[in-house]
Design an enzyme around this catalytic site. Structure first.
Site, mmCIF file in Angstrom:
data_model
loop_
_atom_site.group_PDB
_atom_site.id
_atom_site.type_symbol
_atom_site.label_atom_id
_atom_site.label_comp_id
_atom_site.label_asym_id
_atom_site.label_seq_id
_atom_site.Cartn_x
_atom_site.Cartn_y
_atom_site.Cartn_z
ATOM 1 N N ARG A 48 0.911 -1.231 0.017
ATOM 2 C CA ARG A 48 -0.021 0.084 -0.115
ATOM 3 C C ARG A 48 0.877 1.347 -0.037
ATOM 4 N NH1 ARG A 48 -0.579 -4.861 0.910
ATOM 5 N NH2 ARG A 48 -0.046 -4.453 3.265
ATOM 6 N N CYS A 81 -6.360 -2.341 8.021
ATOM 7 C CA CYS A 81 -4.968 -1.778 7.480
ATOM 8 C C CYS A 81 -5.470 -0.096 7.277
ATOM 9 C CB CYS A 81 -4.592 -2.370 6.136
ATOM 10 S SG CYS A 81 -3.486 -1.758 5.339
ATOM 11 N N THR A 83 -3.405 2.291 6.096
ATOM 12 C CA THR A 83 -3.070 2.690 4.779
ATOM 13 C C THR A 83 -3.869 2.282 3.558
ATOM 14 O OG1 THR A 83 -0.554 2.462 5.591
ATOM 15 C CG2 THR A 83 -0.790 3.150 3.255
ATOM 16 N N THR A 127 2.363 4.492 9.056
ATOM 17 C CA THR A 127 3.376 4.233 8.107
ATOM 18 C C THR A 127 3.795 5.561 7.605
ATOM 19 O OG1 THR A 127 1.771 3.880 6.526
ATOM 20 C CG2 THR A 127 2.735 1.943 7.485
ATOM 21 N N LYS A 166 5.982 -6.685 11.211
ATOM 22 C CA LYS A 166 5.545 -7.535 10.060
ATOM 23 C C LYS A 166 6.309 -8.931 9.811
ATOM 24 C CE LYS A 166 3.284 -4.008 6.919
ATOM 25 N NZ LYS A 166 1.904 -4.827 6.901
ATOM 26 N N CYS A 196 -1.433 2.419 12.853
ATOM 27 C CA CYS A 196 -0.922 1.279 11.801
ATOM 28 C C CYS A 196 -1.143 0.272 12.429
ATOM 29 C CB CYS A 196 0.401 1.367 11.524
ATOM 30 S SG CYS A 196 1.232 0.034 10.708
#
Length: 229
Positions: A48, A81, A83, A127, A166, A196
């Site tokens: 993304r 999510c 983003t 992010t 992640k 995030c």
């Protein structure tokens, strides 16, 4: 009881976190009192990135994943999510069932909780793409809230810590620099807005007395209410 659809895989750990928070926070005494949940954990969705070309955009994969959830029987969709909400409107317009925004529900919940508070400052941990897209800045534009954005050096630390999460590499060492960044804002009396879905995974490694706002938990509680109403 409505069936919850989770558009997941961005990333898998964050998807598990949302699912777990829905189960934990559901007021159920037996299995049958929990809502049905359909999870499409699709980790093949492209990264993304805010400034992206049509060729490497995640939009088509996001839409297709949402369509599968709709066809499988979800009554509404949520997406863990932040983003990916850059493409929220396009995804919403591609399906016929409700698609609820993680950003919007977080802002609504914060306005309710802090409506009588004098200090409405929040440090946005997200992010660089979420920050560049101004998703939260725009959502708070007509409010009394003041969002504090990390500087360039601090943002590099935030992004690198998210990447470590992640990879499943969350530990005291990987979160140490982020802890330093967070506590540098302590004297300003701000809350931490975990913008995030990997950030709440680090919660137990944060060493701060600052109030933390977990949008994943807020989304889980919202989804429960929608499913049980």
């Amino acid at each position: 009881m409505k069936t919850i659809g989770i558009l997941g895989g961005m990333g898998p750990f964050a998807t598990v976190d949302l699912f777990q928070k829905i189960v934990i926070n559901t007021p159920a005494c037996i299995d049958q009192e929990h809502p049905k949940i359909i999870i499409y954990n699709n980790p093949t969705i492209p990264p993304r990135i805010f400034h992206t070309t049509e060729e490497n955009s995640p939009l088509s994969d996001l839409i297709q994943t949402a369509i599968v959830l709709e066809q499988t029987g979800a009554d509404f969709i949520i997406m863990p999510c932040h983003t990916a909400h850059i493409w929220y409107e396009q995804i919403k317009n591609a399906i016929s069932i409700p698609f609820y925004s993680l950003i919007d529900e977080t802002v609504k919940a914060m306005k309710e909780e802090y409506h009588s508070s004098k200090n409405k400052k929040a440090l946005l941990l997200a992010t660089s793409h979420t920050i560049s897209s101004k998703l939260y800045q725009n959502a708070f534009s007509n409010s009394d809230f003041e969002l504090l954005i990390p500087n360039r050096r601090e943002q590099i630390i935030v992004d690198s810590t998210i990447k470590a999460a992640k990879k499943g590499m969350i530990n005291t060492h990987s979160v140490a620099e982020l802890n330093f960044v967070i506590n540098s804002y302590y004297n300003q009396g701000v809350s931490l807005l975990m913008g995030c879905t990997e950030i709440p995974l680090m919660f137990s490694y944060f060493t701060t007395e600052m109030k933390m706002i977990d949008p994943t938990l807020l989304l889980a509680k919202f989804a429960i209410n929608q499913a049980l109403e």
